[in-house]
Design a protein around this motif. Structure first.
Motif, PDB file in Angstrom:
ATOM      1  N   ASP A   1      -6.537   5.030  -5.921  1.00 42.58           N
ATOM      2  CA  ASP A   1      -7.690   5.792  -5.430  1.00 42.58           C
ATOM      3  C   ASP A   1      -7.392   7.264  -5.625  1.00 42.58           C
ATOM      4  O   ASP A   1      -6.320   7.758  -5.244  1.00 42.58           O
TER       5      ASP A   1
ATOM      6  N   PHE B   1       0.868  -1.177   0.000  1.00 40.59           N
ATOM      7  CA  PHE B   1       0.000   0.000   0.000  1.00 40.59           C
ATOM      8  C   PHE B   1       0.901   1.221   0.000  1.00 40.59           C
ATOM      9  O   PHE B   1       1.800   1.350   0.833  1.00 40.59           O
ATOM     10  N   TRP B   2       0.596   2.141  -0.960  1.00 39.53           N
ATOM     11  CA  TRP B   2       1.471   3.333  -1.134  1.00 39.53           C
ATOM     12  C   TRP B   2       0.632   4.559  -0.821  1.00 39.53           C
ATOM     13  O   TRP B   2      -0.346   4.846  -1.480  1.00 39.53           O
ATOM     14  N   ASP B   3       1.090   5.249   0.254  1.00 44.63           N
ATOM     15  CA  ASP B   3       0.512   6.542   0.588  1.00 44.63           C
ATOM     16  C   ASP B   3       1.191   7.551  -0.337  1.00 44.63           C
ATOM     17  O   ASP B   3       2.318   7.978  -0.077  1.00 44.63           O
TER      18      ASP B   3
ATOM     19  N   GLY C   1      -4.160   6.916  -2.657  1.00 47.52           N
ATOM     20  CA  GLY C   1      -3.519   5.657  -2.300  1.00 47.52           C
ATOM     21  C   GLY C   1      -3.378   4.746  -3.496  1.00 47.52           C
ATOM     22  O   GLY C   1      -4.134   4.825  -4.458  1.00 47.52           O
TER      23      GLY C   1
ATOM     24  N   GLU D   1       7.854   2.175   6.854  1.00 54.66           N
ATOM     25  CA  GLU D   1       7.287   2.650   5.597  1.00 54.66           C
ATOM     26  C   GLU D   1       8.429   3.207   4.722  1.00 54.66           C
ATOM     27  O   GLU D   1       9.192   4.054   5.183  1.00 54.66           O
TER      28      GLU D   1
ATOM     29  N   GLN E   1      -2.691   0.651  -3.982  1.00 50.86           N
ATOM     30  CA  GLN E   1      -2.557  -0.620  -3.298  1.00 50.86           C
ATOM     31  C   GLN E   1      -2.637  -1.754  -4.309  1.00 50.86           C
ATOM     32  O   GLN E   1      -3.209  -1.614  -5.378  1.00 50.86           O
TER      33      GLN E   1
END
Length: 933
Positions: A115, A32-34, A124, A60, A126
């Protein structure tokens, strides 16, 4: 990674797929990439797949740190795919390679979703990773196999294709496309009936295909095909049933090769065979065909007609056994040399035994037919019976021999002109009269072209009259020929008659005699009669000129010997004058100015007398020279100041120096003096001013250039030319210009030794001098100096400098001199210089003094002395005292003494007269004392 709360139905399906994949073990990691904070959360599987550091799941990470493990070839594509997904949002999928913790690159497929915020910003990103390495390998192998199959089909020669059970084409190569004339997309799935323009051809092809598929057996057959452009071709086709995995026939595969050329070659071969058969029956020669594989020889009917052997087939040994024993080994070796080598043609002459036992002379020739590797397959040839020809040739040779004896006895050459066939027969003797070699073929054109232009019309008219059926004149003429090959003019007397058949001349035959010597004798006699008086006058003038030249040469030689002897005596006398005056000047010093002036006047007069002596030696070629390698360009360029000061302002000087000028071997000082002497003479010849040119050049004199340099022997020279446009000289003056004491100047303005010095120096340097002059046009003097071939460093002309007397020495010097005055001066001078001196008048007392005084350091001896000369004295002294130093003195030139073998090159010599300063310098140099040491 949070996979709960999917935002839409599509996301729910992805979530279910992920769960199923994870359950099946295909998913190797999630992320998951913020995006806003560029922080990526990964699980243990992704850490393993990207080879990240252990414990990375607790932190992270920035995206770039993860992307470092991506294969360099896939990195840019992955970044582009990520950027595209973030720009549009929603579903994401991409394949690439990453390096795992074991350092291996494996293929992965990333599936995820981006998203987006309401304003379109990515929030985000993912997704999951699936290991597809094994699947990619399988796909690669499949693609390679398909590519290999396509390449094989395309590379196969001719036509390669496959059909289904209904005859529809499934695949075809380039040859198939060319045959049908349309691209694959237009013929795949269609039958031959739909594609081929010729319905009969199409029906035959489909019937054959059906037969092969029904029988299940392969066949090879020849087919005639028609191309779309109207061409027809023959194809050799191989067709086989196409079966499925269970062995059922599901279609047909086939290949076809174009054999059109082969069929054409076979047709030509059959045609040639037929022609050969007909020719063998028609010819009178015995034709044979030898097959190498089994040695069988096939003959035509002429074998029986010519030689009585009623046979059609034999072996090669039968033919060889019928060759005369004396010829058999030679023919066997010759023919096998061609067969076993790489030759193709053979011929030979030999005797062949007939059926009745007699021998026929035959000319046999054959040609070898070889296979693709050069191996001999067959040899075909023909035997020609030469018996009748040889009999006729023998009779003709006998007749010709009789004719040759007759013409040789009369020193004649015969000729025979066949007017019907335009053939000319000339034996070698007649050809020689026209300058043509014995083996060269001739025609009537050679006769007409060989006639001298002044005699061509009359000779041609006489020949035409001899061939005229009405006139039938006797051909009796004398004419000149111009040799076709050598260009020599010859006189020929020819006689002959025409031979007629009815009113037609068929031949003109006759003989010819060369009368050049007779004609030349007649011409000389006529010329002698007409010009006897002038010839006598010319002979007398030539003899007078030769005698004058001989007298001049003898006079110059005698004067040279006289001046050389006079110069030697003068040098001895001047040595007794200049030396004592030097000593007197040293002793008196500056005590009485008047006495000093008188001494200086006396020394000056003596020095001028010494210069005159040097000029006498130069003329007699006995002056002492010091030859060195000289660059004449550098020497002339260095004299520019001398030229300017000597010429004045009303004479324009032009200097032309050749590039890459060769070196010469000469005395640089004397060469400089000679050039300056010529420049001054040129100045005196232009009292009102004018133009003076000094030029250097390379001058090779060979056979082609001897006319440009008359009287100069062949060789390589450097040429120094001094030319003026002054008053010039008459021929009488030129004849005496090099004579000593001859001058055209007023009394008191010249000694007459200037040009004689030039002449002597050049001759002494192995060179030559040429003088050309015309009254009112000027004078040109050319100096030819031999080229120095060996490599050597150039030496500049030495420059005289003022120097003080060397330091005094206390060595013991032995002076040997037969002239009392010169001996006394030498003793006094050396004593004044601080040396201890002993003296002797000859060799015997000198050797006694040498034995009694072992401390003698230097032997100072005259060279020319009565009984024992200085060289012989020095040899004996050095035998007794090898460490003894020797200095010679002489009134002759060093060159003359070296030439006569009195002294060797390299020994120390001081010429008479010499000053005290010169004596001091040379003695110090010989004793090896370095100035200031």
């Amino acid at each position: 990674m949070n996979l709960t709360d999917p935002p839409d139905k599509h996301s729910r399906r992805d979530t279910e797929r992920v769960k199923m994949a994870m359950a099946a073990g295909a998913i190797v990691g999630t992320w998951f990439w913020d995006v806003a904070n560029d922080r990526v959360t990964v699980d243990d599987g992704l850490v393993q797949a990207f080879g990240l550091e252990a414990g990375a799941t607790q932190h992270e990470l920035p995206l770039q740190q993860i992307l470092r493990s991506v294969h360099p070839e896939d990195h840019d594509g992955l970044v582009e795919a990520i950027n595209d997904a973030m720009a549009r949002g929603g579903r994401y999928s991409h394949q690439y390679r990453a390096r795992n913790t074991e350092g291996q690159y494996r293929w992965l497929e990333a599936i995820g979703r981006v998203d987006l915020a309401p304003d379109g910003r990515p929030l985000g990103f993912q997704g999951v990773l699936i290991d597809i390495d094994e699947r990619r390998q399988i796909e690669t192998e499949r693609d390679q196999a398909q590519t290999l199959l396509r390449s094989f089909v395309e590379a196969a020669p001719g036509v390669v294709y496959a059909k289904d059970r209904q005859g529809r084409l499934l695949i075809g190569n380039h040859g198939t496309t060319e045959l049908i004339g349309v691209p694959p997309e237009k013929y795949v799935g269609r039958t031959d009936a739909e594609l081929l323009n010729d319905p009969v051809q199409a029906a035959a092809v489909m019937a054959a295909d059906e037969r092969i598929m029904s029988s299940g057996r392969s066949e090879q057959l020849e087919e005639t095909v028609s191309f779309p452009d109207g061409r027809h071709a023959h194809w050799l086709s191989t067709k086989a049933p196409l079966r499925d995995a269970d062995g059922n026939v599901v279609g047909l595969i086939g290949t076809s090769l174009d054999i059109t050329e082969r069929k054409a070659a076979e047709a030509r071969h059959h045609e040639i065979e037929e022609r050969y058969r007909l020719a063998a029956r028609a010819t009178n020669d015995a034709i044979w065909d030898w097959r190498m594989a089994d040695g069988q020889v096939v003959w035509n009917e002429a074998l029986g007609a010519l030689f009585g052997h009623v046979l059609m087939e034999t072996d090669a040994q039968w033919w060889l056994d019928h060759i005369h024993p004396d010829d058999r080994a030679r023919i066997d070796a010759d023919i096998h040399q061609v067969i076993d080598g790489d030759g193709s043609a053979w011929y030979g002459e030999y005797r062949f035994r007939r059926a009745d036992g007699s021998y026929a002379s035959v000319l046999d020739r054959g040609t070898v037919l070889r296979g693709p590797r050069g191996e001999p397959l067959r040899m075909i040839g023909a035997m020609l019976d030469l018996t009748a020809r040889r009999t006729a040739e023998a009779a003709l040779a006998e007749s010709e021999e009789r004719l040759r004896f007759a013409t040789d006895a009369g020193d004649m050459g015969f000729w025979d002109v066949d007017l019907v066939h335009n053939v000319l027969i000339w034996p070698p003797r007649t050809k020689a009269m026209f300058g043509i070699s014995a083996g060269v073929e001739v025609a009537m054109e050679d006769f007409y072209n060989g006639l001298h232009p002044l005699d061509r019309e009359a000779t041609s008219a006489a020949f035409a009259a001899a061939a005229d059926p009405v006139l039938r004149a006797v051909y009796d003429v004398e004419y000149r020929t111009i040799g076709k090959e050598d260009g020599v003019v010859r006189w020929v007397a020819a006689t002959g008659r025409g031979h007629f058949e009815d009113d037609r001349c068929v031949r003109v035959v006759g003989v010819a005699i060369e009368v050049t010597a007779r004609k030349q004798a007649e011409a000389r006699l006529q010329e002698l009669n007409e010009h006897l008086e002038s010839r006598v006058a010319e002979e007398v003038a030539e003899r007078t000129r030769v005698e004058e030249a001989l007298r001049q040469s003898q006079k110059m030689e005698a004067v040279g010997q006289l001046t050389g002897g006079i110069a030697h005596d003068f040098n001895n006398m001047l040595a007794a004058v200049i030396g004592p005056l030097d000593l007197l000047a040293m002793r008196l010093g500056e005590t009485d100015p008047l006495v000093t002036r008188y001494i200086d006047m006396a020394i000056d007069g003596a020095n001028r007398a010494a210069q005159l002596t040097q000029r006498l030696l130069a003329f007699s070629r006995q002056q002492p020279l010091q030859p060195v390698p000289v660059d004449a360009n550098r020497l002339v360029a260095g004299m520019s100041d001398l030229f300017v000061h000597s010429l004045g302002s009303n004479i324009r000087l032009e200097t032309s120096l050749a590039s890459d000028l060769w070196l010469t071997f000469a005395d640089a000082n004397q060469l400089e003096s000679v050039i300056l002497n010529l420049v001054v003479n040129a100045r005196d010849a232009m009292p009102s001013g004018g133009h003076l040119a000094v030029q250097t050049s390379n001058c090779p004199v060979d056979v082609a250039s001897t006319d440009l340099h008359p009287g100069i022997p062949r060789g390589d020279y450097i040429l120094v030319t001094v030319a003026d446009d002054g008053v010039g000289m008459s021929q009488d003056v030129i004849a005496k210009a090099f004579d000593p004491f001859f001058t055209t100047k007023q009394v008191g303005q010249g000694t007459g030794l200037g040009l004689s010095q030039v002449y002597g120096f050049v001759k002494q340097s192995a060179g030559h001098v040429k003088l050309c002059s015309t009254i009112g046009e000027g004078t040109t003097v050319k100096l030819y100096l031999p080229r120095l071939v060996a490599d050597a460093a150039v030496v500049d002309a030495p420059v005289a400098v003022e120097s003080a007397l060397p330091d005094e020495g206390r060595e013991l010097v032995l002076v040997v001199e037969d002239e009392p005055a010169v001996r006394q001066f030498s003793v006094d001078a050396l004593t004044a210089l601080g040396y201890d001196v002993l003296s002797a008048e000859g060799a015997a007392p000198a050797l006694a003094l040498l034995d009694g005084h072992p401390d003698i350091a230097l032997l100072f001896t005259d060279v020319v002395m009565p009984e024992v000369n200085g060289r012989e004295l020095a040899d004996e002294a050095l035998r007794r005292r090898p460490d003894l130093k020797v200095l010679f003195t002489t009134g002759y030139s060093r060159n003359a003494l070296e030439r006569d073998g009195v002294i060797e090159p390299g020994v120390q010599v001081i010429g008479k007269p010499f000053s005290v300063e010169t004596l001091a310098t040379r003695v110090r140099a010989v004793l090896g004392v370095v100035e200031g040491g």
